[in-house]
Design a protein around this motif. Structure first.
Motif, PDB file in Angstrom:
ATOM      1  N   GLY A   1      -4.438 -12.034   1.033  1.00  0.00           N
ATOM      2  CA  GLY A   1      -4.500 -11.412   2.347  1.00  0.00           C
ATOM      3  C   GLY A   1      -3.311 -11.679   3.242  1.00  0.00           C
ATOM      4  O   GLY A   1      -3.244 -11.170   4.364  1.00  0.00           O
ATOM      5  N   ALA A   2      -2.344 -12.450   2.784  1.00  0.00           N
ATOM      6  CA  ALA A   2      -1.144 -12.733   3.576  1.00  0.00           C
ATOM      7  C   ALA A   2      -0.156 -11.574   3.439  1.00  0.00           C
ATOM      8  O   ALA A   2      -0.134 -10.887   2.416  1.00  0.00           O
ATOM      9  CB  ALA A   2      -0.489 -14.029   3.098  1.00  0.00           C
ATOM     10  N   PRO A   3       0.684 -11.338   4.453  1.00  0.00           N
ATOM     11  CA  PRO A   3       1.695 -10.275   4.332  1.00  0.00           C
ATOM     12  C   PRO A   3       2.640 -10.558   3.169  1.00  0.00           C
ATOM     13  O   PRO A   3       3.030 -11.703   2.938  1.00  0.00           O
ATOM     14  CB  PRO A   3       2.439 -10.341   5.671  1.00  0.00           C
ATOM     15  CG  PRO A   3       1.484 -11.011   6.610  1.00  0.00           C
ATOM     16  CD  PRO A   3       0.699 -11.981   5.774  1.00  0.00           C
ATOM     17  N   VAL A   4       3.000  -9.522   2.435  1.00  0.00           N
ATOM     18  CA  VAL A   4       3.954  -9.709   1.342  1.00  0.00           C
ATOM     19  C   VAL A   4       5.331 -10.002   1.926  1.00  0.00           C
ATOM     20  O   VAL A   4       5.669  -9.544   3.011  1.00  0.00           O
ATOM     21  CB  VAL A   4       4.020  -8.479   0.413  1.00  0.00           C
ATOM     22  CG1 VAL A   4       2.707  -8.250  -0.300  1.00  0.00           C
ATOM     23  CG2 VAL A   4       4.448  -7.244   1.179  1.00  0.00           C
ATOM     24  N   ALA A   5       6.097 -10.764   1.202  1.00  0.00           N
ATOM     25  CA  ALA A   5       7.421 -11.169   1.679  1.00  0.00           C
ATOM     26  C   ALA A   5       8.530 -10.333   1.060  1.00  0.00           C
ATOM     27  O   ALA A   5       9.701 -10.680   1.177  1.00  0.00           O
ATOM     28  CB  ALA A   5       7.644 -12.647   1.357  1.00  0.00           C
ATOM     29  N   HIS A   6       8.177  -9.247   0.397  1.00  0.00           N
ATOM     30  CA  HIS A   6       9.167  -8.450  -0.319  1.00  0.00           C
ATOM     31  C   HIS A   6       8.635  -7.032  -0.462  1.00  0.00           C
ATOM     32  O   HIS A   6       7.466  -6.755  -0.163  1.00  0.00           O
ATOM     33  CB  HIS A   6       9.418  -9.054  -1.704  1.00  0.00           C
ATOM     34  CG  HIS A   6       8.157  -9.434  -2.416  1.00  0.00           C
ATOM     35  ND1 HIS A   6       7.260  -8.502  -2.877  1.00  0.00           N
ATOM     36  CD2 HIS A   6       7.622 -10.650  -2.711  1.00  0.00           C
ATOM     37  CE1 HIS A   6       6.229  -9.127  -3.441  1.00  0.00           C
ATOM     38  NE2 HIS A   6       6.421 -10.428  -3.350  1.00  0.00           N
ATOM     39  N   ALA A   7       9.474  -6.135  -0.909  1.00  0.00           N
ATOM     40  CA  ALA A   7       9.054  -4.760  -1.151  1.00  0.00           C
ATOM     41  C   ALA A   7       8.048  -4.708  -2.301  1.00  0.00           C
ATOM     42  O   ALA A   7       8.061  -5.557  -3.200  1.00  0.00           O
ATOM     43  CB  ALA A   7      10.267  -3.894  -1.476  1.00  0.00           C
ATOM     44  N   THR A   8       7.175  -3.703  -2.257  1.00  0.00           N
ATOM     45  CA  THR A   8       6.241  -3.480  -3.371  1.00  0.00           C
ATOM     46  C   THR A   8       6.510  -2.092  -3.953  1.00  0.00           C
ATOM     47  O   THR A   8       7.657  -1.734  -4.184  1.00  0.00           O
ATOM     48  CB  THR A   8       4.788  -3.675  -2.917  1.00  0.00           C
ATOM     49  OG1 THR A   8       4.497  -2.802  -1.818  1.00  0.00           O
ATOM     50  CG2 THR A   8       4.552  -5.115  -2.482  1.00  0.00           C
ATOM     51  N   GLY A   9       5.486  -1.321  -4.217  1.00  0.00           N
ATOM     52  CA  GLY A   9       5.654  -0.109  -5.010  1.00  0.00           C
ATOM     53  C   GLY A   9       6.618   0.904  -4.430  1.00  0.00           C
ATOM     54  O   GLY A   9       6.569   1.217  -3.240  1.00  0.00           O
ATOM     55  N   PRO A  10       7.493   1.462  -5.270  1.00  0.00           N
ATOM     56  CA  PRO A  10       8.400   2.516  -4.820  1.00  0.00           C
ATOM     57  C   PRO A  10       7.695   3.863  -4.760  1.00  0.00           C
ATOM     58  O   PRO A  10       6.605   4.048  -5.308  1.00  0.00           O
ATOM     59  CB  PRO A  10       9.475   2.525  -5.911  1.00  0.00           C
ATOM     60  CG  PRO A  10       8.730   2.127  -7.135  1.00  0.00           C
ATOM     61  CD  PRO A  10       7.695   1.117  -6.682  1.00  0.00           C
ATOM     62  N   VAL A  11       8.332   4.810  -4.098  1.00  0.00           N
ATOM     63  CA  VAL A  11       7.875   6.198  -4.117  1.00  0.00           C
ATOM     64  C   VAL A  11       8.158   6.772  -5.504  1.00  0.00           C
ATOM     65  O   VAL A  11       9.246   6.591  -6.051  1.00  0.00           O
ATOM     66  CB  VAL A  11       8.596   7.019  -3.041  1.00  0.00           C
ATOM     67  CG1 VAL A  11       8.284   8.507  -3.180  1.00  0.00           C
ATOM     68  CG2 VAL A  11       8.225   6.511  -1.653  1.00  0.00           C
TER      69      VAL A  11
END
Length: 539
Positions: free
Chosen positions: A358-368
């Motif tokens: 539940g913590a904010p991610v510290a990096h990018a996740t899934g691309p378009v």
């Protein structure tokens, strides 16, 4: 488990090195690069040579996979543990194509559930194909209409389109959009006497699906009589009271468990339309191809594990090189809906902004993810991918042997695909562009004018996946490859790839807006209320 932060930093440091995104120089330096970065499993070849991966980068990414315990997440999924933590569910789509193993989803015997479901499906399919199950007028069914949305539509529709050939048992049609124009376009192509309708909704409450189901049921009733319509209906659902109220006999309801997510469900009863249209044998072969990729995913070493390598490459592109989109280009018209299926599979799974805790991610996740069949894409968005300001990795999907008797057409198709991959990787320097124009006899002033426009930066990454032929087994393996890639990325990014809470908000709001459109009730949001008022004025 290895410490995560140092593993991330080791990958990031390689990304900060000069020339980290270079591809052309890697190809020039190693004539055997395609051999060293080509990986095989389940009859597929996956070529990563036209990316900026090096042995050092790949080693660092696999070390990160160990630090993130990607293999542990995979094995927990295979054990039927509740890897879908927010919904406290297993994600056991593996069991759907490996039902002879002792699968368990928590306390449930998942393998037995799969066997029972498949037996019921098989009996129904054989009954329809042999003619013991017919319509109200005694006609054999020639067409199947599958009504569903999301995972109940995209996967089955893609597979049926890819595998269907003239002479197969039935024609399959898919109705997803609640826009009734879709039904009005489909309706004239159907004979109600010979049409079988599947309603795919686990809860049997999905608004779009049930609205379309009522339209089609009404059409059947008008043509055949209300009492006859149920003989043309079946359901893919777990809500027996609701299906019974709709008029569907219990023996025509085929269920699937909550440990099968919608976008992973084409292997379950949701794939009934595939078996009806393409044949039960084809459906079994589809499962077999996926099973072969499953076996590879569960047992292959990290360094040769195709789903893990594909996921690691995505981490390199998204998190290290900052590439936030990916194009999927199948050079086979039969795979025209493959990109649409991957859009849901990947973006619904990986479009997350908080970790599993539940913590904010510290990096990018899934691309378009977007795509179109080649060669059509070459005349639309590939201009941006070649010369635009943003790098967009590409997945090329090629089929070596066609099913048509036109070898020249197929050679041209493949030549275009290979040329696009080469052009993206190598580009064309300004000096090369100038030399080509000079050879063509252009005046020096014209060469100067056009040189910037004819320069291609290159170093644009692509992956090529080669299928020997497009058949049920190879397609099953291809789909499973991307499913397992998604699971690996969930572990890499510490996000839950098996829930989809973002889908629910719009559904909730729509139920509140509908009364405003119907009877003028006040919408809560002022901008929505203003648009509702304008729509009602125009109606």
């Amino acid at each position: 488990m290895t410490e995560v932060a140092p593993a991330w930093e080791a990958v990031a440091a390689l990304g900060r090195a000069p020339g980290a995104g270079a591809i052309r120089q890697l190809l020039d330096a190693d004539p055997h690069r395609a051999r060293r970065f080509g990986f095989r499993a389940a009859g597929l070849l996956m070529d990563l040579s036209r990316t900026s991966l090096t042995e050092a980068v790949l080693d660092a990414l696999l070390a990160l996979a160990r630090a993130r315990d990607v293999a542990g997440f995979r094995d927990a999924m295979a054990r039927g543990e509740a890897v879908n933590g927010t919904e406290r569910r297993a994600a056991l789509h593996l069991a759907l194509r490996m039902g002879d193993r002792p699968w368990r989803a928590g306390a449930e015997d998942a393998a037995e559930a799969v066997r029972q479901s498949f037996a019921a499906m098989a009996g129904f399919v054989m009954g329809v194909h042999r003619g013991s199950i017919r319509g109200a007028t005694g006609e054999r069914f020639t067409d199947v209409v599958s009504i569903g949305i999301g995972g109940s539509d995209l996967g089955p529709a893609m597979v049926a389109r890819a595998l269907w050939r003239p002479g197969m048992p039935m024609r399959a049609h898919y109705l997803a959009n609640v826009d009734a124009h879709a039904w009005e376009a489909l309706r004239p192509t159907l004979d109600p006497r010979r049409t079988l309708v599947l309603v795919a909704s686990k809860t049997f409450t999905t608004q779009e699906t049930m609205t379309n189901a009522q339209l089609v049921k009404g059409w059947l009733g008008q043509a055949l009589g209300a009492a006859a319509a149920p003989l043309h209906l079946a359901a893919l659902s777990t809500n027996l009271p609701a299906t019974a109220a709709f008029g569907i006999a219990p023996e025509r309801v085929f269920g699937f468990r909550d440990w099968v997510g919608g976008r992973f469900s084409l292997w379950s009863a949701v794939g009934l339309s595939i078996a009806l249209a393409c044949g039960l044998d084809a459906f079994i072969e589809l499962l077999g191809g996926a099973r072969e990729m499953d076996e590879h995913f569960l047992t292959a070493p990290d360094a040769t594990n195709l789903p893990l390598l594909l996921a690691a490459l995505e981490v390199w592109h998204v998190n290290v090189l900052g590439l936030s989109a990916r194009a999927v280009l199948p050079y086979d018209e039969r795979l025209s809906r493959f990109a649409a299926h991957l859009q849901q599979l990947e973006m619904e799974s990986l479009g997350k902004r908080v970790t599993m805790s539940g913590a904010p991610v510290a990096h990018a996740t899934g691309p378009v993810v977007f795509g179109e069949p080649g060669t059509n894409a070459q005349h639309s968005f590939l201009q941006l991918i070649h010369q635009g300001t943003a790098k967009v990795p590409v997945d090329f999907v090629l089929v070596a042997r066609p099913d048509h008797p036109h070898p020249t057409s197929h050679r041209i198709l493949l030549a275009n695909a290979l040329a696009q991959a080469e052009a993206l990787a190598r580009g064309r320097t300004e000096a090369e562009a100038r030399a080509e124009m000079a050879r063509a006899g252009l005046p020096p002033a014209e060469v100067d004018r056009l040189a910037p426009h004819r320069t291609f930066p290159g170093d644009r990454p692509s992956t090529t996946i080669l299928l020997p032929a497009l058949n049920p087994a190879s397609l099953g393996a291809l789909i499973a490859l991307y499913e397992h890639k998604v699971a690996c990325l969930g572990a890499f990014w510490s996000i839950n790839p098996f829930d989809q809470w973002g889908v629910e908000l719009g559904k909730q709001l729509a139920s509140g807006i509908l009364p405003a459109l119907e009877n003028g009730a006040t919408a809560a949001d002022p901008a929505t209320a203003a648009m509702v008022a304008e729509i009602r004025r125009l109606q």
